[in-house]
Design a protein around this motif. Sequence first.
Motif, PDB file in Angstrom:
ATOM      1  N   GLY A   4      -7.248  -8.728   1.483  1.00 27.43           N
ATOM      2  CA  GLY A   4      -7.899  -8.881   0.196  1.00 27.43           C
ATOM      3  C   GLY A   4      -7.526  -7.801  -0.798  1.00 27.43           C
ATOM      4  O   GLY A   4      -8.356  -7.361  -1.600  1.00 27.43           O
ATOM      5  N   LEU A   5      -6.286  -7.354  -0.762  1.00 30.83           N
ATOM      6  CA  LEU A   5      -5.846  -6.278  -1.660  1.00 30.83           C
ATOM      7  C   LEU A   5      -5.689  -6.786  -3.081  1.00 30.83           C
ATOM      8  O   LEU A   5      -5.246  -7.910  -3.302  1.00 30.83           O
ATOM      9  CB  LEU A   5      -4.505  -5.719  -1.186  1.00 30.83           C
ATOM     10  CG  LEU A   5      -4.428  -5.124   0.210  1.00 30.83           C
ATOM     11  CD1 LEU A   5      -3.004  -4.681   0.510  1.00 30.83           C
ATOM     12  CD2 LEU A   5      -5.392  -3.978   0.375  1.00 30.83           C
ATOM     13  N   THR A   6      -6.011  -5.933  -4.027  1.00 29.62           N
ATOM     14  CA  THR A   6      -5.694  -6.237  -5.414  1.00 29.62           C
ATOM     15  C   THR A   6      -4.201  -5.982  -5.606  1.00 29.62           C
ATOM     16  O   THR A   6      -3.546  -5.351  -4.765  1.00 29.62           O
ATOM     17  CB  THR A   6      -6.504  -5.343  -6.380  1.00 29.62           C
ATOM     18  OG1 THR A   6      -6.063  -3.988  -6.211  1.00 29.62           O
ATOM     19  CG2 THR A   6      -8.001  -5.453  -6.117  1.00 29.62           C
ATOM     20  N   SER A   7      -3.669  -6.417  -6.714  1.00 26.78           N
ATOM     21  CA  SER A   7      -2.239  -6.179  -6.959  1.00 26.78           C
ATOM     22  C   SER A   7      -1.954  -4.675  -7.070  1.00 26.78           C
ATOM     23  O   SER A   7      -0.910  -4.208  -6.629  1.00 26.78           O
ATOM     24  CB  SER A   7      -1.759  -6.921  -8.204  1.00 26.78           C
ATOM     25  OG  SER A   7      -2.494  -6.525  -9.336  1.00 26.78           O
ATOM     26  N   SER A   8      -2.890  -3.914  -7.614  1.00 24.92           N
ATOM     27  CA  SER A   8      -2.717  -2.452  -7.704  1.00 24.92           C
ATOM     28  C   SER A   8      -2.719  -1.812  -6.322  1.00 24.92           C
ATOM     29  O   SER A   8      -1.918  -0.924  -6.042  1.00 24.92           O
ATOM     30  CB  SER A   8      -3.824  -1.824  -8.546  1.00 24.92           C
ATOM     31  OG  SER A   8      -3.748  -2.262  -9.867  1.00 24.92           O
ATOM     32  N   GLN A   9      -3.615  -2.252  -5.449  1.00 18.12           N
ATOM     33  CA  GLN A   9      -3.661  -1.709  -4.087  1.00 18.12           C
ATOM     34  C   GLN A   9      -2.387  -2.063  -3.320  1.00 18.12           C
ATOM     35  O   GLN A   9      -1.849  -1.235  -2.590  1.00 18.12           O
ATOM     36  CB  GLN A   9      -4.891  -2.229  -3.338  1.00 18.12           C
ATOM     37  CG  GLN A   9      -6.185  -1.650  -3.836  1.00 18.12           C
ATOM     38  CD  GLN A   9      -7.382  -2.324  -3.198  1.00 18.12           C
ATOM     39  OE1 GLN A   9      -7.395  -3.521  -2.916  1.00 18.12           O
ATOM     40  NE2 GLN A   9      -8.437  -1.528  -2.981  1.00 18.12           N
ATOM     41  N   TYR A  10      -1.907  -3.286  -3.497  1.00 21.75           N
ATOM     42  CA  TYR A  10      -0.667  -3.697  -2.830  1.00 21.75           C
ATOM     43  C   TYR A  10       0.488  -2.812  -3.295  1.00 21.75           C
ATOM     44  O   TYR A  10       1.285  -2.322  -2.495  1.00 21.75           O
ATOM     45  CB  TYR A  10      -0.379  -5.167  -3.122  1.00 21.75           C
ATOM     46  CG  TYR A  10       0.908  -5.647  -2.507  1.00 21.75           C
ATOM     47  CD1 TYR A  10       0.986  -5.928  -1.142  1.00 21.75           C
ATOM     48  CD2 TYR A  10       2.051  -5.811  -3.274  1.00 21.75           C
ATOM     49  CE1 TYR A  10       2.169  -6.355  -0.566  1.00 21.75           C
ATOM     50  CE2 TYR A  10       3.233  -6.237  -2.711  1.00 21.75           C
ATOM     51  CZ  TYR A  10       3.284  -6.513  -1.363  1.00 21.75           C
ATOM     52  OH  TYR A  10       4.468  -6.928  -0.797  1.00 21.75           O
ATOM     53  N   TYR A  11       0.574  -2.579  -4.594  1.00 24.42           N
ATOM     54  CA  TYR A  11       1.615  -1.737  -5.166  1.00 24.42           C
ATOM     55  C   TYR A  11       1.519  -0.316  -4.613  1.00 24.42           C
ATOM     56  O   TYR A  11       2.516   0.293  -4.234  1.00 24.42           O
ATOM     57  CB  TYR A  11       1.480  -1.755  -6.690  1.00 24.42           C
ATOM     58  CG  TYR A  11       2.531  -0.968  -7.421  1.00 24.42           C
ATOM     59  CD1 TYR A  11       3.857  -1.402  -7.444  1.00 24.42           C
ATOM     60  CD2 TYR A  11       2.211   0.196  -8.108  1.00 24.42           C
ATOM     61  CE1 TYR A  11       4.828  -0.683  -8.125  1.00 24.42           C
ATOM     62  CE2 TYR A  11       3.168   0.916  -8.790  1.00 24.42           C
ATOM     63  CZ  TYR A  11       4.471   0.473  -8.794  1.00 24.42           C
ATOM     64  OH  TYR A  11       5.431   1.181  -9.458  1.00 24.42           O
ATOM     65  N   ASN A  67      -8.577  -2.341   6.099  1.00 23.16           N
ATOM     66  CA  ASN A  67      -8.930  -2.113   4.698  1.00 23.16           C
ATOM     67  C   ASN A  67      -7.796  -1.355   4.022  1.00 23.16           C
ATOM     68  O   ASN A  67      -6.857  -0.899   4.671  1.00 23.16           O
ATOM     69  CB  ASN A  67     -10.254  -1.350   4.579  1.00 23.16           C
ATOM     70  CG  ASN A  67     -10.236  -0.047   5.351  1.00 23.16           C
ATOM     71  OD1 ASN A  67      -9.314   0.760   5.225  1.00 23.16           O
ATOM     72  ND2 ASN A  67     -11.259   0.175   6.172  1.00 23.16           N
ATOM     73  N   PHE A  68      -7.920  -1.227   2.727  1.00 20.58           N
ATOM     74  CA  PHE A  68      -6.865  -0.589   1.947  1.00 20.58           C
ATOM     75  C   PHE A  68      -6.635   0.859   2.346  1.00 20.58           C
ATOM     76  O   PHE A  68      -5.487   1.289   2.484  1.00 20.58           O
ATOM     77  CB  PHE A  68      -7.183  -0.678   0.448  1.00 20.58           C
ATOM     78  CG  PHE A  68      -6.313   0.208  -0.378  1.00 20.58           C
ATOM     79  CD1 PHE A  68      -4.970  -0.080  -0.559  1.00 20.58           C
ATOM     80  CD2 PHE A  68      -6.826   1.365  -0.963  1.00 20.58           C
ATOM     81  CE1 PHE A  68      -4.148   0.751  -1.302  1.00 20.58           C
ATOM     82  CE2 PHE A  68      -6.020   2.195  -1.712  1.00 20.58           C
ATOM     83  CZ  PHE A  68      -4.673   1.889  -1.881  1.00 20.58           C
TER      84      PHE A  68
END
Length: 168
Positions: A2-9, A58-59
């Motif tokens: 469930g990562l946001t695009s910012s977290q994925y980056y 988690n992130f």
Amino acid sequence: LGLTSSQYYMACLAPMLPAVVLGIIGGALADRFGTKNVVTVGVILCVPGIWFRYMAENFITLFILCMMSGLSAALMSPNAAKILGAWFSPKQLGFAMGLYFSGATVGSTLAVATTALFPSQKAAYTTAGIVALISAITWIAFVRNKPKGAPDVPPEPILKYMKVAARS
């Protein structure tokens, strides 16, 4: 996850973060404790970072494991010239450095090319972890700071060169 695009980056860039922090420090530590010893610490910490990313729930856990996966490169890159310079003549050093730095590109290319061949994330990360473990064992078993009889390289005055870099 469930990562946001910012977290994925951020997770994708996390392996490079140790290089930003440890680049200069890694070279200074190698002057003090020896290149093999310093890089060995990074290699050992890198293996679980690569292997166990599939366990991240988690992130924050993913981010920490991704950062750990970059520790070997973060401590190897600032010391590559020291290691290779002890083994190769100045005439051969450029070619040796080119081979060394192309290794990361080849590894990344192989990783991207084979990702879809794995049945699960766990299989992919476990395979990468095994490759990292074999690399770590090979490093520890076979790499030496310098050839027998070669002179010690004097430590570099880090503060002097930091001032030069800061002025640049």
